[in-house]
Scaffold this active site. Structure first.
Site, short mmCIF file in Angstrom:
data_model
loop_
_atom_site.label_atom_id
_atom_site.label_comp_id
_atom_site.label_asym_id
_atom_site.label_seq_id
_atom_site.Cartn_x
_atom_site.Cartn_y
_atom_site.Cartn_z
N SER A 119 153.85 -7.01 -43.07
CA SER A 119 152.99 -5.61 -43.31
C SER A 119 151.91 -5.46 -43.06
O SER A 119 151.26 -6.56 -42.30
CB SER A 119 151.90 -6.30 -44.94
OG SER A 119 151.71 -5.25 -45.22
N TYR A 146 147.72 -12.07 -49.67
CA TYR A 146 148.44 -11.40 -49.34
C TYR A 146 148.98 -11.44 -48.21
O TYR A 146 149.80 -11.44 -47.36
CB TYR A 146 149.14 -10.24 -50.60
CG TYR A 146 150.15 -9.22 -49.82
CD1 TYR A 146 151.45 -10.08 -49.63
CD2 TYR A 146 149.45 -7.88 -49.06
CE1 TYR A 146 152.12 -9.39 -49.89
CE2 TYR A 146 150.81 -7.43 -48.66
CZ TYR A 146 152.35 -8.00 -49.13
OH TYR A 146 153.33 -7.48 -48.25
N LYS A 150 151.54 -13.67 -44.69
CA LYS A 150 152.51 -12.44 -44.30
C LYS A 150 152.83 -12.94 -42.54
O LYS A 150 153.23 -13.15 -41.91
CB LYS A 150 152.65 -10.61 -43.99
CG LYS A 150 152.86 -10.25 -45.57
CD LYS A 150 154.12 -9.83 -45.45
CE LYS A 150 155.19 -10.28 -46.84
NZ LYS A 150 156.23 -9.97 -47.45
N1 UFG Z 1 144.59 5.32 -54.58
C1 UFG Z 1 143.34 6.23 -54.89
N2 UFG Z 1 143.66 6.74 -56.37
C2 UFG Z 1 145.20 5.20 -57.36
C3 UFG Z 1 145.51 4.16 -56.39
C4 UFG Z 1 144.98 4.56 -54.94
O1 UFG Z 1 142.46 7.07 -54.65
O2 UFG Z 1 145.33 5.53 -58.19
C5 UFG Z 1 144.37 5.38 -52.99
C6 UFG Z 1 143.62 4.29 -52.30
O3 UFG Z 1 142.49 3.24 -52.26
C7 UFG Z 1 144.31 4.30 -50.71
C8 UFG Z 1 145.42 4.63 -50.41
O4 UFG Z 1 145.29 5.41 -52.34
O5 UFG Z 1 143.29 4.57 -50.10
C9 UFG Z 1 146.63 4.07 -51.35
O6 UFG Z 1 146.23 3.32 -51.76
P1 UFG Z 1 148.04 2.25 -52.47
O7 UFG Z 1 147.65 0.85 -53.50
O8 UFG Z 1 148.70 3.01 -52.62
O9 UFG Z 1 148.68 1.13 -51.59
P2 UFG Z 1 147.77 0.19 -49.92
O10 UFG Z 1 147.08 1.44 -48.97
O11 UFG Z 1 146.44 -0.32 -50.89
O12 UFG Z 1 148.31 -0.77 -49.92
C10 UFG Z 1 150.17 -0.38 -49.64
C11 UFG Z 1 150.27 -2.00 -49.34
C12 UFG Z 1 150.02 -3.36 -49.98
C13 UFG Z 1 150.04 -3.65 -48.46
C14 UFG Z 1 149.20 -2.10 -47.84
C15 UFG Z 1 149.08 -2.31 -46.83
O13 UFG Z 1 150.71 -1.70 -51.25
O14 UFG Z 1 151.15 -4.06 -50.34
O15 UFG Z 1 149.48 -1.11 -47.73
O16 UFG Z 1 147.81 -1.52 -45.97
F1 UFG Z 1 149.11 -4.98 -48.35
#
Ligand code: UFG
Length: 333
Positions: A119, A146, A150
């Protein structure tokens, strides 16, 4: 050849299984069905096993023997960053324990080819200038249990390569989205696109977690990768393992292009026809401002690069959403 796919009944695994079957490979799936769905794999043989308990090694060896397994794609894992912070020991048991048991069974059974799902969480919250791309040989400083599990699994793979000749490839997934087939979408996921679709179809508006980041529009930038592109990268990695004695150990799987939260939400508006007027919430702890892959290593070594753009991801996520799912509750922030 027969490929064992762990986690093959889950969102990403089911796409990989379908592509393997479509090209004529024999596949056997191991999944604990805690989040995977048996129907996702159709008539592919499926064994329900919990990889995290030591007792799993013996049945795994038997299965490898019985099906003539020659290579393994290890996708099964727990993947909630927040949950991992609440239950770190359990995450280590599940993710690192599961990998260790799998490696024991592979070594005993004489199977030496492994593709492991890693990841971008291994990069943590990098302190890099805007526009920087993450390189596999740069620092890995995960900030969640998490991400740590990984990274430890990557180390374990490297150590097994040194100890007994395992040929291992780790794929560091960036932000996986979309659906290759509508029935294989992941509408229950706690990620930006499914969360926003749940909100809109429930008459609510998505929330942007902070718009004061040092990016062009102030919202976080991520590298969104279509799940079908990602699944194709698994096949490229598997083929590489079969051909090369000394494969490189880890590869980013991203497009190399970032999209901001605002850009993703605007695309959701275009794809769905909903009026998207997001509200601005607080920053979510631990979110990096920018996390975009340098995707040159996988392109140069495996000959793989992404072909589908953000519009294709959101269109397919929406097609997967509409016919098969109702309007579940919006999950808590
Ligand atoms: N976000 C919002 N509003 C929401 C949901 C998300 O603004 O309702 C933003 C988050 O703050 C982030 C972006 O959208 O900036 C993407 O968020 P996600 O939760 O979709 O994904 P992440 O980048 O946080 O996480 C993903 C995977 C994880 C992994 C990570 C690695 O879900 O499993 O990428 O960087 F660990």
């Amino acid at each position: 050849m027969t490929v064992l796919v762990t986690g093959g009944a889950g969102y990403i695994g089911a796409h990989v299984v379908r592509l393997l079957r479509d090209r004529g490979d024999d596949v056997v799936v191991v999944d604990d069905l805690s989040s995977g769905v048996a129907a996702n794999v159709g008539d592919t043989p499926l064994m329900e096993l919990d990889l995290s308990v030591p007792e799993v090694v013996e049945p795994l060896e038997k299965l490898i023997d019985e099906y003539g397994v020659q290579s393994v794609i290890h996708i099964a894992a727990k993947k909630q960053v927040g949950e991992s912070a609440e239950r770190p020991a359990w995450y280590y048991l599940q993710n690192v324990g599961g990998m260790a048991n799998l490696l024991l069974a592979m070594q005993h059974a004489g199977v030496d080819k492994l593709m492991f799902s890693s990841s971008a969480a291994t990069y943590g919250n990098p302190d890099v200038p805007a526009g920087s791309l993450m390189r596999e040989d740069g620092p890995s400083t995960p900030i969640s249990p998490y991400g740590e599990t990984k990274l430890v699994c990557e180390w374990l793979m490297r150590d097994a390569a040194a100890a007994w000749g395992l040929r291992g490839v780790g794929l560091r997934y960036f932000n996986v989205a979309g659906a290759g087939w509508p029935e294989l979408g992941d509408p229950t996921a706690f990620n930006l696109i499914p969360i926003a679709l749940r909100a809109l179809t429930s008459g609510k508006q998505p929330v942007i977690y902070g718009n004061d980041y040092p990016t062009a529009d102030g919202t976080c930038i991520r590298d969104y990768i279509h799940v079908l592109d990602l699944a194709e990268a698994h096949l490229a990695a598997l083929d590489h393992l079969s051909q090369d004695d000394r494969p490189h150990d880890v590869f980013n799987v991203g497009t190399g292009t970032g999209s901001s939260v605002s850009e993703v939400l605007a695309q959701i508006g275009r794809s769905t026809g909903y009026a998207v007027e997001p509200t601005i919430g607080d920053r979510r702890p631990g979110d990096p401002a920018n996390l975009v892959a340098d995707s040159s290593r996988i392109r140069d070594t495996l000959g793989w690069s992404a072909t589908r753009d953000l519009a294709a991801m959101v269109d397919s996520a929406w097609q997967a959403w509409e016919p098969t799912h109702g309007t579940p509750e919006v999950p808590p922030h």
